[in-house]
Scaffold this active site. Structure first.
Site, PDB file in Angstrom:
ATOM      1  CD  GLN A 237      33.316  31.986  -7.119  1.00 48.75           C
ATOM      2  OE1 GLN A 237      33.735  30.811  -7.397  1.00 48.75           O
ATOM      3  NE2 GLN A 237      34.044  32.742  -6.185  1.00 48.75           N
ATOM      4  NE  ARG A 384      34.717  28.457   3.031  1.00 45.71           N
ATOM      5  CZ  ARG A 384      33.465  27.903   3.265  1.00 45.71           C
ATOM      6  NH1 ARG A 384      32.942  26.733   2.616  1.00 45.71           N
ATOM      7  NH2 ARG A 384      32.430  28.660   4.074  1.00 45.71           N
ATOM      8  CB  CYS A 385      42.429  30.485  -1.427  1.00 44.89           C
ATOM      9  SG  CYS A 385      41.870  31.416  -2.747  1.00 44.89           S
ATOM     10  CD  GLU A 760      38.276  33.114   0.462  1.00 44.05           C
ATOM     11  OE1 GLU A 760      37.988  32.490  -0.500  1.00 44.05           O
ATOM     12  OE2 GLU A 760      39.220  33.939   0.524  1.00 44.05           O
TER      13      GLU A 760
HETATM   14  N1  MCN Z   1      28.858  37.784   7.229  1.00 44.38           N
HETATM   15  C1  MCN Z   1      28.382  38.105   8.240  1.00 44.38           C
HETATM   16  N2  MCN Z   1      29.094  38.827   9.246  1.00 44.38           N
HETATM   17  C2  MCN Z   1      30.458  39.205   8.892  1.00 44.38           C
HETATM   18  C3  MCN Z   1      31.151  38.521   7.907  1.00 44.38           C
HETATM   19  C4  MCN Z   1      30.379  37.956   7.056  1.00 44.38           C
HETATM   20  O1  MCN Z   1      27.209  38.006   8.526  1.00 44.38           O
HETATM   21  N3  MCN Z   1      30.898  39.846   9.633  1.00 44.38           N
HETATM   22  C5  MCN Z   1      27.976  36.874   6.364  1.00 44.38           C
HETATM   23  C6  MCN Z   1      28.039  37.546   4.978  1.00 44.38           C
HETATM   24  O2  MCN Z   1      26.874  38.502   4.953  1.00 44.38           O
HETATM   25  C7  MCN Z   1      27.966  36.369   3.860  1.00 44.38           C
HETATM   26  C8  MCN Z   1      28.778  35.579   4.440  1.00 44.38           C
HETATM   27  O3  MCN Z   1      28.873  35.852   5.669  1.00 44.38           O
HETATM   28  O4  MCN Z   1      26.762  36.167   3.805  1.00 44.38           O
HETATM   29  C9  MCN Z   1      30.225  35.251   3.880  1.00 44.38           C
HETATM   30  O5  MCN Z   1      30.559  36.587   3.824  1.00 44.38           O
HETATM   31  P1  MCN Z   1      32.114  37.073   3.244  1.00 44.38           P
HETATM   32  O6  MCN Z   1      33.186  36.445   4.079  1.00 44.38           O
HETATM   33  O7  MCN Z   1      32.166  38.626   3.106  1.00 44.38           O
HETATM   34  O8  MCN Z   1      32.334  35.995   2.090  1.00 44.38           O
HETATM   35  P2  MCN Z   1      31.918  36.320   0.588  1.00 44.38           P
HETATM   36  O9  MCN Z   1      30.452  36.549   0.488  1.00 44.38           O
HETATM   37  O10 MCN Z   1      32.728  37.225  -0.208  1.00 44.38           O
HETATM   38  O11 MCN Z   1      31.661  34.695   0.064  1.00 44.38           O
HETATM   39  C10 MCN Z   1      32.959  34.193  -0.426  1.00 44.38           C
HETATM   40  C11 MCN Z   1      33.452  33.409   0.435  1.00 44.38           C
HETATM   41  C12 MCN Z   1      34.584  32.570  -0.544  1.00 44.38           C
HETATM   42  S1  MCN Z   1      35.684  33.444  -1.256  1.00 44.38           S
HETATM   43  C13 MCN Z   1      34.635  31.175  -0.794  1.00 44.38           C
HETATM   44  S2  MCN Z   1      35.632  30.413  -1.597  1.00 44.38           S
HETATM   45  C14 MCN Z   1      33.237  30.500  -0.360  1.00 44.38           C
HETATM   46  C15 MCN Z   1      32.653  31.063   0.807  1.00 44.38           C
HETATM   47  O12 MCN Z   1      32.482  32.517   0.616  1.00 44.38           O
HETATM   48  N4  MCN Z   1      32.363  29.953  -1.035  1.00 44.38           N
HETATM   49  C16 MCN Z   1      31.396  29.464  -0.598  1.00 44.38           C
HETATM   50  N5  MCN Z   1      31.752  30.386   1.428  1.00 44.38           N
HETATM   51  C17 MCN Z   1      30.903  29.761   0.857  1.00 44.38           C
HETATM   52  N6  MCN Z   1      29.651  29.189   1.189  1.00 44.38           N
HETATM   53  C18 MCN Z   1      29.047  28.545   0.131  1.00 44.38           C
HETATM   54  N7  MCN Z   1      27.619  28.431   0.811  1.00 44.38           N
HETATM   55  N8  MCN Z   1      29.138  28.315  -1.026  1.00 44.38           N
HETATM   56  C19 MCN Z   1      30.429  28.822  -1.693  1.00 44.38           C
HETATM   57  O13 MCN Z   1      30.521  28.671  -2.830  1.00 44.38           O
HETATM   58 CU1  CUM Z   2      39.905  31.729  -3.380  1.00 44.61          CU
HETATM   59  S1  CUM Z   2      38.553  30.825  -3.355  1.00 44.61           S
HETATM   60 MO1  CUM Z   2      36.962  32.155  -3.094  1.00 44.61          MO
HETATM   61  O1  CUM Z   2      38.327  33.267  -3.172  1.00 44.61           O
HETATM   62  O2  CUM Z   2      36.033  32.394  -4.216  1.00 44.61           O
END
Ligand code: MCN
Ligand code: CUM
Length: 806
Positions: A237, A384-385, A760
């Site tokens: 990651q 997802r924490c 998350e």
């Molecule tokens: N997004 C959006 N508009 C927003 C916020 C987010 O369209 N205002 C979209 C983003 O563009 C992105 C997605 O939603 O495509 C998730 O964005 P974000 O919340 O920024 O999270 P991350 O991309 O940093 O993903 C990490 C988060 C975490 S920490 C875990 S754990 C988790 C999760 O995402 N693991 C996943 N969702 C998951 N989904 C899949 N399919 N697989 C994982 O391993």
């Molecule tokens: Cu703590 S689970 Mo996500 O932060 O990759």
């Protein structure tokens, strides 16, 4: 040239920019079996590694005999801790400032710990080799219960720390103590409790569980002796951090290490940390001179890689009799297993658990967290924490329900009474955070109206009467959860990983024909970054999202980034993307001014190009500007259209949401039915509503699993009893309830596009909604708190304990 045949709306739609439900471009390959995962990497002469693992949770290793294993056809090497000592790799640093054995050094500390690494020509030979390694163990007393960790006579787990009364986070109180972390004003909080008219106190446990991604953790390492270069394909990651860690511990220069995270089949936090498999496959490749693949099986993944939660939270709330909260006091006992391998930013031993005041205006609060060792697998945080925000949200959301029950007040009303008010933002919380924006009342009321909350309560009251009269054996619960998240780690002033500030990055390069590539420091594991990142650029630059290729995960080409976890990608990398795009737009504006022979200031950006203010027909499209950037640039300007941004966020973002779960439980069997689940999320500006919905569906399904049955459980002897998918609850379409999603939009004031994270949130908010529904169902029978997970058997137990079985 302006395409005058198209309306404004058509020009906008053609871009598929922010707000568009653009279909996921990566799914074209995923749905056709054309993804490229680590296990798809097949190199000439590649070997396979597999671990000998300990059946004992705590034992001394008297000897390891490799002879028989080395005779197994195909087996080339068996690595043990002694071999790794030669290269100073028997132990590795953890992200939490602890050290962890790569291979058992003298003793084992949890069941299925890695003891030896067998390298063979194929996976089957490696497995035969594993079975032939003879290990002589001397079992030691086992410590399973974290509440007994600091007993005077508790067994010494970490002999390597003997005599060390200070750890990475300050003084240690006991040989099994890791750290104590305190936040808030103890005296003020104690005073609030002394004066309180009403108080509650409850030990709220959030059990140990596991992210269990579809694809397990794996790596392929290939060391090129001639060039002195190491290439690692892995389920990472955070690929850049892995490269830096490998450089620091292996002494191979960082530019000679190539880390590639190809497609990843789900991470959920499980793939943030560093595992013995990565190190062993790298060492094995260096030793044998051939590429080495290591792929976990399901049992190995569940029993040895990063677990999640295992937080035991003694929660106290002080309030007036009208239900205004006046103080919060929480003590957490955190079970970290054998090594503190928690993946938190360096300065945060309990992550952002100090968001535990939640969405409520607590005038004062105090928090203390004690981390302890037990004979269980290491890890923590994953799943997802948002760095312990799940635990914090569960703690406060359960606490508020317990308080409502004590006050005889409706839990929704209690929440509305105590919410941080819209005019209080930016809001300074008692435990040190500055919430950027929010409108909790609007979100909560919208949720209540949609589910017709008043009617549900009336129905519940009638059902309870009917139950008392013996007319039904079904009880009904309404679970409310109103969570505030904290995502987007993080500002360099307080967030780093191993000393590296938690910025993120983007590099955009536009080609002459108006297409381009964006390389980003984040790394999708399924979140859809290839789709959404292009949408940000489409809106910012007026280039169709389809014309932008997004690339992540290769440390040779991507700018340095801290990776994807803690829903930080949108808050941090997303901001870097917008900022890089804006740099390009500024240059494009100069080129347009030159082409249109006007002053830059006379131009305005209009969807897909620049227009002379007041002269709609004088227009240069971004496509034309891209071409010009490579042949007719203003004198003195460098050709090309590219930009890089490294974004250090000024603050975290604070998404929030209102979730309501309606559940019916049959007391005689404990069988529950989720009648309705409504989830309203506010993640600020929404980039792709369909992806957000997908994120929420996935996160809610995981929340449902955790709250209703999923658990990593150990028996009293330290055996993992839920180590396979036979026992570890992974809901399928059959069990999964129907999800209703909704939203409000409260943009983040400090983020360039106003977006907050969302990945998350559904897990953070979902678990308390389910648990509150179960607890709400049973509350009229006299219970205040029933521990998760709420599987059928435990529900039946609860009914029995409460005397409901007649
Ligand atoms: N997004 C959006 N508009 C927003 C916020 C987010 O369209 N205002 C979209 C983003 O563009 C992105 C997605 O939603 O495509 C998730 O964005 P974000 O919340 O920024 O999270 P991350 O991309 O940093 O993903 C990490 C988060 C975490 S920490 C875990 S754990 C988790 C999760 O995402 N693991 C996943 N969702 C998951 N989904 C899949 N399919 N697989 C994982 O391993
Ligand atoms: Cu703590 S689970 Mo996500 O932060 O990759």
């Amino acid at each position: 040239m302006n395409d005058m045949t198209l309306t404004k709306e058509q020009r906008e739609a053609r871009l598929e920019g922010m707000g568009c439900k653009r279909k996921r471009v990566e799914d074209i390959r995923f749905t056709q079996g054309r993804g490229n995962y680590v296990d798809d990497v097949k190199l000439p002469g590649m070997l396979h590694g597999d671990f000998v693992r300990s059946p004992h949770p705590h034992a001394r290793i008297r000897s390891i005999n490799k002879d028989a294993a080395l005779k197994v056809p195909g087996v080339l090497a068996v690595l043990t801790a002694d071999d790794l000592k030669g290269v100073n790799l028997a132990w590795m640093p953890t992200l939490a400032g602890d050290v962890q054995m790569v291979l058992a050094d003298g003793k084992v500390l949890f069941q299925n710990q890695e003891v030896a690494f067998v390298v063979a020509t194929d996976r089957y030979a490696a497995d035969d080799g594993v079975n032939a390694v003879e290990v002589d163990y001397e079992p030691l007393p086992v410590l399973v219960d974290p509440f007994k960790s600091m007993d005077a006579d508790a067994p010494v787990l970490r002999e390597d720390l003997e005599g060390k009364m200070t750890g990475a986070h300050g003084p240690r109180k006991h040989h099994n103590h890791i750290f104590e972390w305190t936040v808030g004003d103890r005296d003020l909080t104690d005073a609030a409790f002394r004066k309180a008219e009403v108080t509650i106190k409850e030990m709220i446990s959030y059990h140990r569980t596991h992210p269990s991604p579809l694809e397990t953790c794996q790596s392929v390492c290939s060391f090129d002796k001639i060039k002195g270069e190491l290439t690692i394909w892995g389920t990472f990651q955070a690929p850049h951090v892995i490269r830096t860690v490998v450089a620091l511990i292996s002494k191979i220069p960082e530019h000679k290490i190539h880390v590639i995270a190809p497609d990843i089949g789900g991470g959920f936090g499980n793939k943030v940390g560093a595992y013995p498999g990565y190190i062993c496959s790298a060492v094995a490749s260096i030793v044998t001179g051939r590429p080495v693949k290591w792929v976990e099986d399901r049992i190995e993944n569940l029993t040895s890689t990063s677990f999640a939660r295992d937080y035991h939270m003694t929660t106290e709330i002080a309030a007036t009799k009208e239900g205004k909260v006046t103080g919060l006091r929480v003590h957490v006992l955190a079970d970290h297993g054998a090594f503190d391998a928690c993946a938190d930013p360096s300065k945060w031993p309990a992550g952002f658990f100090n968001i535990v005041t939640g969405s409520y205006d607590f005038p004062t609060a105090h928090l203390a967290v004690d981390g302890v060792y037990t004979n269980k697998a290491p890890g923590g945080v994953a799943y997802r924490c948002s760095f312990r925000v799940t635990e914090a949200a569960y703690c406060i959301e359960r606490g508020m329900d317990i308080l409502a029950q004590k006050l005889g007040m409706d839990p929704a009303e209690l929440r509305l009474k105590n919410f941080v008010r819209p005019e209080q933002f930016p809001y300074q919380s008692a435990l040190g955070w500055e919430y950027d924006s929010g409108d909790y009342h609007t979100a909560m009321r919208k949720a209540m109206e949609t589910v017709q909350y008043e009617d549900l309560r009336k129905e519940q009251a009638a059902k309870r009467e009917a139950f008392r009269r013996g007319e039904t054996r079904e009880i009904m619960g309404v679970g409310i959860s109103f969570f505030t998240e904290i995502v987007g780690a993080g500002p360099s002033k307080n967030c780093d990983i191993l000393g590296i500030a938690m910025f993120d990055s983007c590099e955009i390069r536009l080609h002459p024909t108006g297409a381009g590539i964006a390389r980003v420091g984040s790394k999708s594991q399924g979140q859809g970054h290839e789709t959404t990142w292009a949408q940000i650029i489409a809106t910012e630059l007026g280039i169709p999202a389809d014309d932008i290729m997004v690339e992540e995960g290769n440390t040779d080409t991507a700018p340095y980034g801290l990776g994807t976890y803690g829903s930080r990608s949108t808050p941090v990398a997303g901001a870097a993307i917008a900022m890089a795009a804006r740099k390009i737009r500024a240059k494009a504006q100069m080129i347009a001014a030159y082409l249109l022979e006007v002053h830059e200031g006379d131009l305005e950006f209009d969807i897909d190009g620049f227009r002379v203010k007041g002269l709609p027909e004088r227009f240069k499209s971004m496509k034309e500007i891209c071409w010009a950037a490579y042949n007719s640039i203003p004198p003195g300007m460098e050709p090309g259209l590219e930009a890089v941004s490294y974004y250090d966020p000024p603050n975290m973002t604070y998404p929030f949401g209102a979730y309501i779960c309606v559940m019916d439980i049959d007391v005689d069997t404990g069988v529950y039915k989720v009648r309705r689940f409504y989830a309203l999320d506010d993640c600020g500006t929404r980039i792709n509503p369909m992806i957000i919905e997908g994120q929420v569906h996935g996160g809610l399904t995981e929340a449902f699993a955790i709250a209703m049955g999923q658990e990593i459980r150990y028996d009293d002897n330290g055996n993992v009893v839920t180590g396979s998918l036979m026992d570890f609850f992974l809901p399928t379409a059959v069990e999964t309830p129907h999800w209703e999603t909704d939203f409000t939009v409260t943009p983040s004031p400090h983020h360039p596009i106003g977006a907050k994270g969302v990945g998350e949130s559904p897990n953070v908010g979902g678990v308390p909604a389910f648990s509150n529904a179960v607890n709400d169902a049973f509350s009229f029978l006299g219970s205040t708190h029933i521990q998760m997970p709420h599987d059928f058997w435990r529900n039946w137990q609860a009914a029995k304990t409460l005397g409901a079985l007649g």
